[in-house]
Design a protein around this motif. Structure first.
Motif, PDB file in Angstrom:
ATOM      1  N   LEU A  62    -120.102 -52.876  14.072  1.00 49.05           N
ATOM      2  CA  LEU A  62    -120.559 -52.080  12.945  1.00 49.05           C
ATOM      3  C   LEU A  62    -120.352 -52.830  11.632  1.00 49.05           C
ATOM      4  CD1 LEU A  62    -121.731 -49.467  11.850  1.00 49.05           C
ATOM      5  CD2 LEU A  62    -119.415 -48.507  11.884  1.00 49.05           C
ATOM      6  N   ARG A  65    -123.062 -55.372  11.341  1.00 47.37           N
ATOM      7  CA  ARG A  65    -124.339 -54.727  11.030  1.00 47.37           C
ATOM      8  C   ARG A  65    -124.402 -54.357   9.549  1.00 47.37           C
ATOM      9  NH1 ARG A  65    -126.280 -49.562  14.346  1.00 47.37           N
ATOM     10  NH2 ARG A  65    -126.449 -51.131  15.963  1.00 47.37           N
ATOM     11  N   ILE A  66    -123.325 -53.734   9.050  1.00 46.79           N
ATOM     12  CA  ILE A  66    -123.275 -53.339   7.644  1.00 46.79           C
ATOM     13  C   ILE A  66    -123.360 -54.559   6.735  1.00 46.79           C
ATOM     14  CG2 ILE A  66    -121.808 -52.312   5.856  1.00 46.79           C
ATOM     15  CD1 ILE A  66    -120.763 -50.413   8.099  1.00 46.79           C
ATOM     16  N   TYR A  69    -126.971 -55.730   6.651  1.00 43.28           N
ATOM     17  CA  TYR A  69    -127.812 -54.853   5.831  1.00 43.28           C
ATOM     18  C   TYR A  69    -127.524 -55.048   4.346  1.00 43.28           C
ATOM     19  CZ  TYR A  69    -128.899 -52.163  10.079  1.00 43.28           C
ATOM     20  OH  TYR A  69    -129.313 -51.756  11.311  1.00 43.28           O
ATOM     21  N   ALA A  70    -126.246 -55.037   3.983  1.00 43.14           N
ATOM     22  CA  ALA A  70    -125.883 -55.186   2.567  1.00 43.14           C
ATOM     23  C   ALA A  70    -126.335 -56.540   2.044  1.00 43.14           C
ATOM     24  CB  ALA A  70    -124.378 -55.011   2.380  1.00 43.14           C
ATOM     25  N   ILE A  80    -120.104 -55.187   0.621  1.00 47.78           N
ATOM     26  CA  ILE A  80    -120.014 -54.322   1.787  1.00 47.78           C
ATOM     27  C   ILE A  80    -119.243 -53.055   1.431  1.00 47.78           C
ATOM     28  CG2 ILE A  80    -119.085 -54.130   4.126  1.00 47.78           C
ATOM     29  CD1 ILE A  80    -119.442 -57.205   4.313  1.00 47.78           C
ATOM     30  N   TYR A  83    -121.313 -50.592  -0.570  1.00 48.21           N
ATOM     31  CA  TYR A  83    -122.332 -49.994   0.291  1.00 48.21           C
ATOM     32  C   TYR A  83    -121.714 -48.892   1.155  1.00 48.21           C
ATOM     33  CZ  TYR A  83    -126.216 -49.879   3.705  1.00 48.21           C
ATOM     34  OH  TYR A  83    -127.254 -49.507   4.525  1.00 48.21           O
ATOM     35  N   VAL A  84    -120.584 -49.196   1.788  1.00 50.21           N
ATOM     36  CA  VAL A  84    -119.910 -48.211   2.637  1.00 50.21           C
ATOM     37  C   VAL A  84    -119.439 -47.015   1.807  1.00 50.21           C
ATOM     38  CG1 VAL A  84    -117.863 -47.812   4.071  1.00 50.21           C
ATOM     39  CG2 VAL A  84    -119.240 -49.870   4.408  1.00 50.21           C
ATOM     40  N   ILE A  87    -122.371 -44.764   1.181  1.00 54.98           N
ATOM     41  CA  ILE A  87    -122.762 -44.069   2.404  1.00 54.98           C
ATOM     42  C   ILE A  87    -121.838 -42.872   2.638  1.00 54.98           C
ATOM     43  CG2 ILE A  87    -122.843 -44.235   4.935  1.00 54.98           C
ATOM     44  CD1 ILE A  87    -123.758 -47.186   4.513  1.00 54.98           C
TER      45      ILE A  87
END
Length: 111
Positions: A62, A65-66, A69-70, A80, A83-84, A87
């Motif tokens: 995960l 993946r994050i 994406y970021a 990161i 971004y998290v 979310i």
């Protein structure tokens, strides 16, 4: 329930491989340019977290993946952590009524 030890098929982390559960998360058509801009502005516009930090642990796949994406969507400008954080804040906003109800119904809340 939360600690299912079954092995999952390794994913490359691309969005088309994300498994969604329930109808609320089903994507029925490609995103519009306006929706893409709103997403980038909301989730990938900040590069740092201004408040004190605390580490959390999540599955390594995960995290990768994050990070992908970021890095790609944020064009190297988004962190990161930011971004998290966005979310999680979005999740709290969307589910505020249920979270509040469950929190107040819990005996632990009265401690």
């Amino acid at each position: 329930m939360f600690f299912n030890k079954t092995k999952k098929k390794k994913s490359s982390g691309f969005p088309e491989e994300i498994e969604f559960h329930g109808t609320a998360n089903v994507v029925t058509s490609p995103a519009t340019k306006e929706a893409e801009k709103e997403y980038l502005d909301r989730f990938l516009s900040r590069n740092r977290i201004e408040s004190p930090r605390k580490g959390i642990f999540v599955n390594r796949d995960l995290v990768h993946r994050i990070a992908k994406y970021a890095g790609v969507m944020g064009q190297g400008e988004a962190s990161i952590g930011a971004y998290v954080e966005e979310i999680i804040l979005d999740h709290f906003e969307r589910n505020a009524a249920v979270i509040k109800s469950l929190f107040h119904a819990s005996p632990a809340h009265r401690l």
